[in-house]
Design a protein around this motif. Structure first.
Motif, PDB file in Angstrom:
ATOM      1  N   THR A 112       0.765  -1.162  -0.097  1.00  0.00           N
ATOM      2  CA  THR A 112      -0.171   0.042  -0.137  1.00  0.00           C
ATOM      3  C   THR A 112       0.922   1.374  -0.169  1.00  0.00           C
ATOM      4  O   THR A 112       2.099   1.229   0.594  1.00  0.00           O
ATOM      5  CB  THR A 112      -1.085   0.031   1.281  1.00  0.00           C
ATOM      6  OG1 THR A 112      -0.040   0.056   2.375  1.00  0.00           O
ATOM      7  CG2 THR A 112      -1.801  -1.182   1.293  1.00  0.00           C
ATOM      8  N   LYS A 130      -7.444   8.783 -14.738  1.00  0.00           N
ATOM      9  CA  LYS A 130      -6.590   7.752 -15.069  1.00  0.00           C
ATOM     10  C   LYS A 130      -7.155   6.693 -14.069  1.00  0.00           C
ATOM     11  O   LYS A 130      -7.127   5.368 -14.351  1.00  0.00           O
ATOM     12  CB  LYS A 130      -5.204   7.823 -15.309  1.00  0.00           C
ATOM     13  CG  LYS A 130      -5.036   8.704 -16.607  1.00  0.00           C
ATOM     14  CD  LYS A 130      -5.277   7.719 -17.865  1.00  0.00           C
ATOM     15  CE  LYS A 130      -4.663   8.377 -19.025  1.00  0.00           C
ATOM     16  NZ  LYS A 130      -5.241   7.749 -20.118  1.00  0.00           N
ATOM     17  N   ALA A 131      -6.980   6.846 -12.924  1.00  0.00           N
ATOM     18  CA  ALA A 131      -7.198   6.102 -11.617  1.00  0.00           C
ATOM     19  C   ALA A 131      -8.636   5.850 -11.225  1.00  0.00           C
ATOM     20  O   ALA A 131      -8.972   5.197 -10.308  1.00  0.00           O
ATOM     21  CB  ALA A 131      -6.341   6.299 -10.328  1.00  0.00           C
ATOM     22  N   ASP A 150      -8.594  -1.037  -3.031  1.00  0.00           N
ATOM     23  CA  ASP A 150      -8.867  -0.991  -4.608  1.00  0.00           C
ATOM     24  C   ASP A 150      -8.524  -0.081  -5.330  1.00  0.00           C
ATOM     25  O   ASP A 150      -7.747   0.286  -6.182  1.00  0.00           O
ATOM     26  CB  ASP A 150     -10.281  -1.363  -4.911  1.00  0.00           C
ATOM     27  CG  ASP A 150     -10.781  -1.456  -6.339  1.00  0.00           C
ATOM     28  OD1 ASP A 150      -9.922  -2.249  -7.318  1.00  0.00           O
ATOM     29  OD2 ASP A 150     -11.578  -0.808  -6.882  1.00  0.00           O
ATOM     30  N   LEU A 170      -4.967   0.695  -4.982  1.00  0.00           N
ATOM     31  CA  LEU A 170      -4.169  -0.289  -6.092  1.00  0.00           C
ATOM     32  C   LEU A 170      -4.188   0.493  -7.313  1.00  0.00           C
ATOM     33  O   LEU A 170      -3.132   0.356  -8.316  1.00  0.00           O
ATOM     34  CB  LEU A 170      -4.702  -1.559  -6.001  1.00  0.00           C
ATOM     35  CG  LEU A 170      -4.085  -2.425  -7.069  1.00  0.00           C
ATOM     36  CD1 LEU A 170      -2.634  -2.624  -6.861  1.00  0.00           C
ATOM     37  CD2 LEU A 170      -5.206  -3.776  -7.256  1.00  0.00           C
ATOM     38  N   ARG A 171      -5.472   0.875  -7.768  1.00  0.00           N
ATOM     39  CA  ARG A 171      -5.533   1.664  -8.986  1.00  0.00           C
ATOM     40  C   ARG A 171      -4.694   2.957  -9.281  1.00  0.00           C
ATOM     41  O   ARG A 171      -4.018   3.066 -10.281  1.00  0.00           O
ATOM     42  CB  ARG A 171      -6.956   2.112  -9.304  1.00  0.00           C
ATOM     43  CG  ARG A 171      -7.986   1.189  -9.637  1.00  0.00           C
ATOM     44  CD  ARG A 171      -9.417   1.625 -10.079  1.00  0.00           C
ATOM     45  NE  ARG A 171      -9.787   2.753  -9.265  1.00  0.00           N
ATOM     46  CZ  ARG A 171     -10.710   2.678  -8.261  1.00  0.00           C
ATOM     47  NH1 ARG A 171     -11.115   1.528  -7.664  1.00  0.00           N
ATOM     48  NH2 ARG A 171     -11.039   3.879  -7.848  1.00  0.00           N
ATOM     49  N   ARG A 204      -1.767   3.344  -7.516  1.00  0.00           N
ATOM     50  CA  ARG A 204      -0.463   2.912  -7.677  1.00  0.00           C
ATOM     51  C   ARG A 204      -0.112   2.569  -8.831  1.00  0.00           C
ATOM     52  O   ARG A 204       1.172   2.722  -9.550  1.00  0.00           O
ATOM     53  CB  ARG A 204      -0.371   1.837  -6.492  1.00  0.00           C
ATOM     54  CG  ARG A 204       1.197   1.405  -6.701  1.00  0.00           C
ATOM     55  CD  ARG A 204       1.450   0.429  -5.664  1.00  0.00           C
ATOM     56  NE  ARG A 204       1.898  -0.852  -6.319  1.00  0.00           N
ATOM     57  CZ  ARG A 204       1.755  -2.097  -5.964  1.00  0.00           C
ATOM     58  NH1 ARG A 204       0.876  -2.237  -4.838  1.00  0.00           N
ATOM     59  NH2 ARG A 204       2.142  -2.911  -6.649  1.00  0.00           N
ATOM     60  N   LYS A 205      -1.097   1.620  -9.607  1.00  0.00           N
ATOM     61  CA  LYS A 205      -0.745   1.245 -11.171  1.00  0.00           C
ATOM     62  C   LYS A 205      -0.773   2.382 -12.020  1.00  0.00           C
ATOM     63  O   LYS A 205       0.298   2.389 -13.089  1.00  0.00           O
ATOM     64  CB  LYS A 205      -2.120   0.147 -11.504  1.00  0.00           C
ATOM     65  CG  LYS A 205      -2.053  -0.961 -10.713  1.00  0.00           C
ATOM     66  CD  LYS A 205      -1.111  -1.834 -11.151  1.00  0.00           C
ATOM     67  CE  LYS A 205      -1.381  -3.264 -10.348  1.00  0.00           C
ATOM     68  NZ  LYS A 205      -0.190  -4.276 -10.396  1.00  0.00           N
ATOM     69  N   VAL A 206      -1.418   3.263 -11.918  1.00  0.00           N
ATOM     70  CA  VAL A 206      -1.334   4.451 -12.762  1.00  0.00           C
ATOM     71  C   VAL A 206       0.022   5.225 -12.650  1.00  0.00           C
ATOM     72  O   VAL A 206       0.745   5.506 -13.407  1.00  0.00           O
ATOM     73  CB  VAL A 206      -2.727   5.366 -12.626  1.00  0.00           C
ATOM     74  CG1 VAL A 206      -2.248   6.844 -13.190  1.00  0.00           C
ATOM     75  CG2 VAL A 206      -3.751   4.797 -13.118  1.00  0.00           C
ATOM     76  N   GLU A 257       2.675   3.860 -11.340  1.00  0.00           N
ATOM     77  CA  GLU A 257       3.756   3.195 -12.146  1.00  0.00           C
ATOM     78  C   GLU A 257       3.871   2.950 -13.525  1.00  0.00           C
ATOM     79  O   GLU A 257       5.030   2.924 -13.910  1.00  0.00           O
ATOM     80  CB  GLU A 257       3.770   1.697 -11.330  1.00  0.00           C
ATOM     81  CG  GLU A 257       3.981   1.554 -10.085  1.00  0.00           C
ATOM     82  CD  GLU A 257       3.651   0.168  -9.393  1.00  0.00           C
ATOM     83  OE1 GLU A 257       2.830  -0.513 -10.157  1.00  0.00           O
ATOM     84  OE2 GLU A 257       4.086  -0.259  -8.311  1.00  0.00           O
ATOM     85  N   LEU A 258       2.582   3.133 -14.217  1.00  0.00           N
ATOM     86  CA  LEU A 258       2.714   3.475 -15.598  1.00  0.00           C
ATOM     87  C   LEU A 258       3.663   4.609 -16.134  1.00  0.00           C
ATOM     88  O   LEU A 258       4.097   4.864 -17.199  1.00  0.00           O
ATOM     89  CB  LEU A 258       1.404   3.460 -16.120  1.00  0.00           C
ATOM     90  CG  LEU A 258       0.675   2.020 -16.309  1.00  0.00           C
ATOM     91  CD1 LEU A 258      -0.874   2.219 -16.673  1.00  0.00           C
ATOM     92  CD2 LEU A 258       1.358   0.963 -17.212  1.00  0.00           C
ATOM     93  N   LYS A 262      11.497   4.919 -12.124  1.00  0.00           N
ATOM     94  CA  LYS A 262      12.071   4.113 -12.853  1.00  0.00           C
ATOM     95  C   LYS A 262      13.287   4.248 -13.903  1.00  0.00           C
ATOM     96  O   LYS A 262      14.164   3.475 -14.092  1.00  0.00           O
ATOM     97  CB  LYS A 262      11.019   3.079 -13.793  1.00  0.00           C
ATOM     98  CG  LYS A 262      11.311   1.831 -14.507  1.00  0.00           C
ATOM     99  CD  LYS A 262       9.994   1.443 -15.099  1.00  0.00           C
ATOM    100  CE  LYS A 262      10.281   0.025 -15.809  1.00  0.00           C
ATOM    101  NZ  LYS A 262       9.095  -0.562 -16.379  1.00  0.00           N
TER     102      LYS A 262
END
Length: 100
Positions: free
Chosen positions: A2, A25-26, A46, A49-50, A52-54, A56-57, A76
């Motif tokens: 998290t 986007k999230a 949930d 997580l959305r 975080r994923k955005v 990370e993209l 990155k």
């Protein structure tokens, strides 16, 4: 893993995306994202997580707490990589079909 509000804000700034863009986007509201980033609100698993994923993209890497220090976030890509990616993304031009 998290993520915390300050981590999310730092990641958003590192990837240079506006709050409203990340929120859209999230699938979050900009107000809810602002509240999360400033510690005035929380997300369920949930939504977190959305988010975080955005991020990370966009190139953010979230660092867990370890023996050497607290949680963190970094890019990155190196600054040189990011400039090259920006240059490639902005080249544009016409595309055609690939009838190989």
């Amino acid at each position: 893993m998290t993520i915390t509000g300050p981590q999310a804000r730092a990641a958003r700034i590192l990837v240079q995306w506006p709050r409203e863009y990340v929120a859209r986007k999230a699938d979050l509201s900009g107000e809810d994202l602002l509240a999360f980033e400033t510690g005035a609100g929380m997300f369920d698993a949930d939504a977190s997580l959305r988010l975080r994923k955005v991020l990370e993209l966009g190139g953010a890497v979230f660092l867990p707490e370890d023996a050497d220090g607290g949680v963190g976030v970094r890019l990155k890509f190196t600054a040189k990589d990011a400039r090259a990616l920006d240059r490639m993304e902005n080249e544009g031009g016409a595309y055609g079909s690939d009838d190989v």
